[in-house]
Motif scaffolding. Sequence first.
Motif, short mmCIF file in Angstrom:
data_model
loop_
_atom_site.label_atom_id
_atom_site.label_comp_id
_atom_site.label_asym_id
_atom_site.label_seq_id
_atom_site.Cartn_x
_atom_site.Cartn_y
_atom_site.Cartn_z
N ASP A 64 -5.13 -4.44 4.28
CA ASP A 64 -4.39 -4.94 5.45
C ASP A 64 -3.83 -6.34 5.24
O ASP A 64 -2.85 -6.72 5.89
N LYS B 220 -14.94 -1.19 5.26
CA LYS B 220 -14.30 -2.22 6.08
C LYS B 220 -13.70 -3.32 5.21
O LYS B 220 -12.56 -3.73 5.42
N LYS C 193 -11.88 0.65 -2.56
CA LYS C 193 -13.33 0.76 -2.38
C LYS C 193 -14.00 1.18 -3.68
O LYS C 193 -15.01 0.62 -4.10
N VAL D 36 -6.95 2.52 0.30
CA VAL D 36 -8.23 1.96 0.75
C VAL D 36 -9.38 2.61 -0.04
O VAL D 36 -10.29 1.92 -0.50
N LYS E 16 -1.80 4.72 2.85
CA LYS E 16 -2.73 3.61 3.02
C LYS E 16 -4.18 4.05 2.84
O LYS E 16 -4.98 3.36 2.21
N LEU E 17 -4.53 5.21 3.38
CA LEU E 17 -5.90 5.70 3.28
C LEU E 17 -6.32 5.91 1.82
O LEU E 17 -7.42 5.52 1.42
N SER F 6 -12.77 -3.11 2.10
CA SER F 6 -11.65 -2.54 1.36
C SER F 6 -10.42 -2.43 2.25
O SER F 6 -9.30 -2.74 1.83
N LYS F 7 -10.61 -1.99 3.49
CA LYS F 7 -9.51 -1.88 4.44
C LYS F 7 -8.91 -3.27 4.71
O LYS F 7 -7.69 -3.43 4.78
N ASP F 8 -9.78 -4.27 4.85
CA ASP F 8 -9.31 -5.64 5.08
C ASP F 8 -8.43 -6.12 3.92
O ASP F 8 -7.42 -6.80 4.13
N SER G 208 0.82 -1.22 0.00
CA SER G 208 0.00 0.00 0.00
C SER G 208 0.85 1.26 0.00
O SER G 208 0.34 2.36 -0.17
#
Length: 125
Positions: free
Chosen positions: A93, A86, A78, A74, A70-71, A88-90, A66
């Motif tokens: 991660d 959530k 998304k 994400v 990171k944001l 997308s974050k997973d 990433s």
Amino acid sequence: MIEKLAEQLVNLTVKQVNELASILKREYGIEPSNLEKSENISLLEEKISKNKKEEKSIFNIILKSSGNSKLSVVKLVKEITGKGLKESKDLVDNIPSILKESVNKKEAEDLKNKFEEIGAEVELK
């Protein structure tokens, strides 16, 4: 007919190439003239591999890193996947993760460029 035969030959596995070489030698007396059999097979494998890479037109987009933002990654995940925040974050991660499957070459390259612009590392397979 010849084009179909050429396509079939290019898509042979190593085992099938060895079997074909054995049949050509046994049934028709055809064998390599200047190179060792293993060298011919290696050359054929190299050509097949090169052709498959050149012909590939459908890709999976895999997130490898990433980067520093990171944001942003994400948000882009998304956007392109249509998943929730959530999910997308997973995906971000749990690297490496497949973001999108069976994408045509142009779209895959465009998406890869978008990720690279925000500092992420993406692989097309």
